[in-house]
Write an enzyme that holds these catalytic residues in place. Structure first.
Site, PDB file in Angstrom:
ATOM      1  N   VAL A 223       1.002  -1.198  -0.034  1.00 24.71           N
ATOM      2  CA  VAL A 223       0.208  -0.102   0.000  1.00 24.71           C
ATOM      3  C   VAL A 223       0.803   1.420  -0.075  1.00 24.71           C
ATOM      4  CG1 VAL A 223      -1.813   1.322   1.038  1.00 24.71           C
ATOM      5  CG2 VAL A 223      -2.031  -1.065   1.202  1.00 24.71           C
TER       6      VAL A 223
ATOM      7  N   GLU B 204     -10.262   5.863   5.336  1.00 23.00           N
ATOM      8  CA  GLU B 204     -10.869   5.355   4.389  1.00 23.00           C
ATOM      9  C   GLU B 204     -10.723   4.101   4.087  1.00 23.00           C
ATOM     10  OE1 GLU B 204     -13.993   7.047   3.054  1.00 23.00           O
ATOM     11  OE2 GLU B 204     -14.051   4.677   2.590  1.00 23.00           O
TER      12      GLU B 204
ATOM     13  N   ILE C 199     -12.893   1.093  -1.954  1.00 22.66           N
ATOM     14  CA  ILE C 199     -14.463   1.597  -1.999  1.00 22.66           C
ATOM     15  C   ILE C 199     -14.700   2.803  -1.207  1.00 22.66           C
ATOM     16  CG2 ILE C 199     -16.952   0.897  -1.569  1.00 22.66           C
ATOM     17  CD1 ILE C 199     -16.045  -2.171  -1.935  1.00 22.66           C
TER      18      ILE C 199
ATOM     19  N   LYS D 160     -12.742  -5.180  10.216  1.00 19.55           N
ATOM     20  CA  LYS D 160     -13.499  -4.225   9.213  1.00 19.55           C
ATOM     21  C   LYS D 160     -15.073  -3.924   9.763  1.00 19.55           C
ATOM     22  CE  LYS D 160     -10.467  -5.097   5.406  1.00 19.55           C
ATOM     23  NZ  LYS D 160     -10.363  -5.886   4.261  1.00 19.55           N
TER      24      LYS D 160
HETATM   25  N1  HSE Z   1      -5.917  -8.647   3.012  1.00 20.38           N
HETATM   26  C1  HSE Z   1      -7.076  -7.785   2.755  1.00 20.38           C
HETATM   27  C2  HSE Z   1      -8.041  -8.279   2.064  1.00 20.38           C
HETATM   28  C3  HSE Z   1      -6.371  -6.594   2.242  1.00 20.38           C
HETATM   29  O1  HSE Z   1      -7.936  -9.408   1.309  1.00 20.38           O
HETATM   30  O2  HSE Z   1      -9.159  -7.966   2.006  1.00 20.38           O
HETATM   31  C4  HSE Z   1      -7.490  -5.309   2.108  1.00 20.38           C
HETATM   32  O3  HSE Z   1      -7.800  -4.838   3.544  1.00 20.38           O
END
Ligand code: HSE
Length: 405
Positions: free
Chosen positions: A12, A124, A131, A200
């Site tokens: 990233v 974000e 997204i 998440k």
């Molecule tokens: N390893 C995470 C995924 C990366 O595959 O969604 C993105 O958060």
């Protein structure tokens, strides 16, 4: 001039440097200012990188440079990343991150610290990769009382399931492909065991319901128990197996969140979300259902979300707008054990043994099913009722997944 420092030059972080370099003039126009990458912190050497002159190994160089306004934290994990984030915020720098582990574990404290220091803490990119979901939920859906969030929140596991379903690949072969594409976490256990999706759904729940929801309050099951036999049985009844993070506001005001594989009907748009794509459906009392869809992992999609936050932080250096929620606590959540749903079950046993618990349910079949394997969909019931019925029928469960209603 707004100066940026990136912490961590992995998938990233390197994507963020690339997007800032490639789209610099376009970004500058949007901010009406010049955004410049001043430092990259990494313990490794990158002598051949086009950004080779920007590398530093000592965080205090960034911390003590009053010309650094925005710190991009793409280190991951909750140790060094937390220390550097706190020091950056205390030094009056806004912090932008893709680090879902840190936000899920310490988001409330870090948001408080940001506010106390008059700077932004933006994340974000921590949910849904590229997204837009955090800002839309916080701003565009602000008029709604949100009741339910259901999402495919992990690109790696969705990629693995898609490759198992469509190409008949083994779990291990599909995981190797996801790693080669840069989707997986450094330790892919976090993906396949559901911890990444758990972090998440914690972030989305905290944002939607206004109190911090911690990962240990969210029962989590990954996809390591999903077999090609389950995929075939799901297909036989027009459904797909998807790893979902779900969060609901219950009638008593508490939040019920969990992560688990589900059977999703072919008519539900979530069933058509394939490969690395993520999708999140949000139910609000005014808007009804709204769905967010896009690439959930990968270098440039995630960098796109990080740089959007950099732009936002740069635009609001003088007039700050705060993102936030209240503190967590055991009273914030309740267990999903009380949630009723239909279940898909694959078990060792006979149809006669299963018939007792089926009621209005139905049997499933697949080519090549071994003797002594039975699979069926149950009527709506809690997990405890399911376990009791299986035990009473003498069935040994091999897989048991909720069916999304
Ligand atoms: N390893 C995470 C995924 C990366 O595959 O969604 C993105 O958060």
């Amino acid at each position: 001039m707004v100066n940026v420092a990136i912490l961590g030059f992995g998938v990233v972080g390197s994507g963020v440097a690339e997007v800032l370099a490639k789209n610099g003039p376009h970004i500058d126009k949007k901010v009406n200012n010049l955004i410049r990458l001043k430092y990259i912190l990494d313990v490794r050497d990158f002598p051949d990188s086009p950004f080779a002159d920007k590398f530093v190994k000592d965080f205090s160089v960034i911390e003590q440079d009053p010309e650094v306004h925005i710190v991009v934290e793409t280190i991951g994990g909750a140790r060094a990343a937390r220390d550097f984030t706190e020091r950056a915020l205390r030094a009056g720098k806004s912090v932008v991150t893709s680090n879902k582990e840190l936000v899920a574990a310490h988001g409330y404290d870090l948001l408080q610290l940001a506010e106390a220091n008059g700077v932004s803490y933006l994340f974000e990119a921590s949910v849904g990769g590229g997204i837009p979901i955090i800002r839309p939920m916080n701003q565009c859906l602000a008029a709604n009382e949100i009741t339910t969030i259901s999402g495919i929140l992990n690109g790696t596991t969705n990629y693995i399931l898609t490759r198992m379903i469509k190409a008949g690949l083994s779990f291990d072969a599909a995981l190797k492909e996801a790693q080669a594409n840069g989707y997986a976490e450094q330790d892919p256990t976090a993906d396949v065991e559901g911890h990444d999706a758990c972090r998440k759904i914690c972030i989305l729940s905290s944002l939607a319901f206004g109190r911090h929801v911690y990962p240990d309050q969210v029962p989590t099951e990954g996809i390591t128990g999903v077999t090609l036999a389950d995929v075939a049985y799901a297909d036989s009844c027009g459904k797909k197996i998807k790893l979902l993070g779900r969060s609901m506001l219950r009638p008593d005001g508490r939040v019920c969140a969990y992560v688990a594989p589900h059977l999703v009907d072919g008519e539900n748009p979530l069933s058509g979300v394939e490969d690395v794509f993520n999708a999140i459906t949000v139910q609000g009392d005014a808007i009804g259902d709204v769905m967010f869809y896009g690439r959930g992992a990968g270098k440039l999609p995630t960098a796109s979300a990080v740089v959007a936050d950099v732009i936002d932080a740069a635009k609001h250096m003088k007039s700050r707008k705060y993102l936030g929620w209240g503190p967590g606590g055991p009273e914030v959540t309740q267990s999903p054990d009380g949630l009723e749903s239909a279940w898909y079950v694959r078990a060792e046993g006979t149809p006669d043994q299963a018939r007792e618990i089926l009621g209005a349910g139905s049997f499933l079949g697949r080519a090549g099913a071994p003797e002594g394997e039975v699979a069926f969909l149950t009527p709506s019931m809690t997990r405890a009722a399911l376990d009791a019925a299986l035990a009473a029928g003498g069935l040994r469960p091999l897989s048991a997944f909720r069916v999304l209603d």
